[in-house]
Write an enzyme that holds these catalytic residues in place. Structure first.
Site, PDB file in Angstrom:
ATOM      1  N   HIS A 170       3.236  10.619  -1.255  1.00  0.00           N
ATOM      2  CA  HIS A 170       2.058   9.778  -1.506  1.00  0.00           C
ATOM      3  C   HIS A 170       2.380   8.613  -2.444  1.00  0.00           C
ATOM      4  CE1 HIS A 170       0.347  12.238  -5.210  1.00  0.00           C
ATOM      5  NE2 HIS A 170       1.284  11.395  -5.571  1.00  0.00           N
ATOM      6  N   ASP A 216      -5.498   4.218  -9.352  1.00  0.00           N
ATOM      7  CA  ASP A 216      -6.470   5.256  -9.018  1.00  0.00           C
ATOM      8  C   ASP A 216      -7.101   5.874 -10.261  1.00  0.00           C
ATOM      9  OD1 ASP A 216      -4.143   6.557  -9.896  1.00  0.00           O
ATOM     10  OD2 ASP A 216      -3.560   7.143  -7.878  1.00  0.00           O
ATOM     11  N   ASN A 225       5.179  14.713  -1.957  1.00  0.00           N
ATOM     12  CA  ASN A 225       4.736  14.720  -0.555  1.00  0.00           C
ATOM     13  C   ASN A 225       4.733  13.327   0.060  1.00  0.00           C
ATOM     14  OD1 ASN A 225       2.585  13.521  -1.805  1.00  0.00           O
ATOM     15  ND2 ASN A 225       1.040  14.964  -1.104  1.00  0.00           N
ATOM     16  N   GLU A 250      -2.670  10.288   0.302  1.00  0.00           N
ATOM     17  CA  GLU A 250      -1.970  11.502   0.692  1.00  0.00           C
ATOM     18  C   GLU A 250      -1.513  11.393   2.151  1.00  0.00           C
ATOM     19  OE1 GLU A 250      -1.297  13.230  -1.699  1.00  0.00           O
ATOM     20  OE2 GLU A 250      -2.974  13.879  -2.935  1.00  0.00           O
TER      21      GLU A 250
HETATM   22  P1  PGA Z   1       5.120  11.942 -11.230  1.00  0.00           P
HETATM   23  O1  PGA Z   1       3.997  11.476 -10.198  1.00  0.00           O
HETATM   24  O2  PGA Z   1       5.718  10.714 -11.814  1.00  0.00           O
HETATM   25  O3  PGA Z   1       4.354  12.738 -12.248  1.00  0.00           O
HETATM   26  O4  PGA Z   1       6.099  12.754 -10.470  1.00  0.00           O
HETATM   27  C1  PGA Z   1       4.264  10.507  -9.258  1.00  0.00           C
HETATM   28  C2  PGA Z   1       3.102  10.373  -8.309  1.00  0.00           C
HETATM   29  O5  PGA Z   1       2.508  11.407  -7.936  1.00  0.00           O
HETATM   30  O6  PGA Z   1       2.780   9.249  -7.930  1.00  0.00           O
END
Ligand code: PGA
Length: 261
Positions: free
Chosen positions: A138, A67, A136, A143
């Site tokens: 994702h 992304d 969450n 999301e």
């Molecule tokens: P993080 O992000 O490694 O900074 O926790 C993971 C994500 O949101 O895919």
């Protein structure tokens, strides 16, 4: 799903780096899918270290990132292009023209999403796709409520994600509200998915992903449908799993030799 539970984040990220290394070392034209975020920093640190130890090259490797934020120029320090250059591409012998991220400043973002998907297919898809996990649930910027059949497209970032990623935007640098992200079906089309999650704050998303229903409220739960998904988690992230003893029995110490998914 192969569920590999290891002692700590250091071991988890080193293991993920080794999987990427093995693909790069053993395929004539490897195609990697890559992720950003805090957890991946250590994966790339290990991958660069393994590269410096010698014996393999990224010269024939192509990459596709999951992304990119909409509205950030490549050279913006908070863009995922900057992140990838700073944490991986600047240290390895990859051809920068073979590294792809969606262009979040395209004047036609819909066309950009379609052509990103096309480019992945032209290279015959991803051999391995590295994934982080949002608190969450994702994956990429898919999301909760994302279509499980989605391809690359524009998504609005959830409030949870804005809160979690705000720390990467300081001063006048406002966090974008939208991103272009591979879809869940794009992710499921990769030949091998490797998801890494560490720390207690991920434990509830990890439980939903592995032991919950396949449902868009936890986009990562779609990985239960993948024929070749490896989940690498540390003991903290695994702490709320109901069947942790079974997973540890099947893959003691995160050992993945010979066993199928
Ligand atoms: P993080 O992000 O490694 O900074 O926790 C993971 C994500 O949101 O895919």
């Amino acid at each position: 799903m192969k569920i590999l539970i290891v002692e700590n984040a250091e071991i988890a990220t080193e293991k993920a780096a080794k999987i990427l290394k093995d693909v790069v070392a053993n395929s004539p034209n490897p195609v990697l899918g890559l992720a950003t975020g805090g957890t991946m920093l250590n994966v790339y640190k290990h991958l660069v270290k393994q590269y410096e130890q010698g014996g393999f090259s990224f010269s024939n490797t192509s990459t596709f990132n999951l992304d990119e934020y909409i509205g950030l120029k490549e050279q913006d320090p908070s863009s995922y292009r900057s992140y990838m250059n700073k944490n991986l591409f600047d240290y390895i012998d990859i051809k920068i023209t073979n590294t792809h991220l969606p262009n979040g400043t395209s004047t036609d973002l819909y066309e950009e999403a379609i052509s990103y998907e096309k480019k992945i297919n032209e290279l015959n898809g991803m051999d391995v796709l590295l994934l982080g996990l949002g608190k969450n649930g994702h994956i990429g910027f898919n999301e909760p409520s994302s279509s499980l059949g989605s391809y690359t497209r524009i998504k609005r970032l959830s409030q949870d994600t804005c809160k979690a990623n705000k720390k990467y935007f300081t001063g006048n640098n406002k966090m974008p509200t939208h991103a272009i992200t591979m879809g869940i079906q794009t992710i499921l089309d990769a030949r091998h998915c490797v998801l890494v999650a560490t720390g207690t704050e991920k434990s509830s998303a990890v439980r939903d992903m592995i032991e919950g229903a396949i449902a868009s409220r936890c986009p990562a739960s779609a990985l239960q449908l993948h024929r070749n998904a490896t989940v690498i988690i540390d003991k903290k992230a695994a702490s709320t799993l109901s069947y942790i003893d079974d997973y540890l029995y099947i893959h003691p110490d995160g050992d993945d030799v010979l066993l199928s998914h």
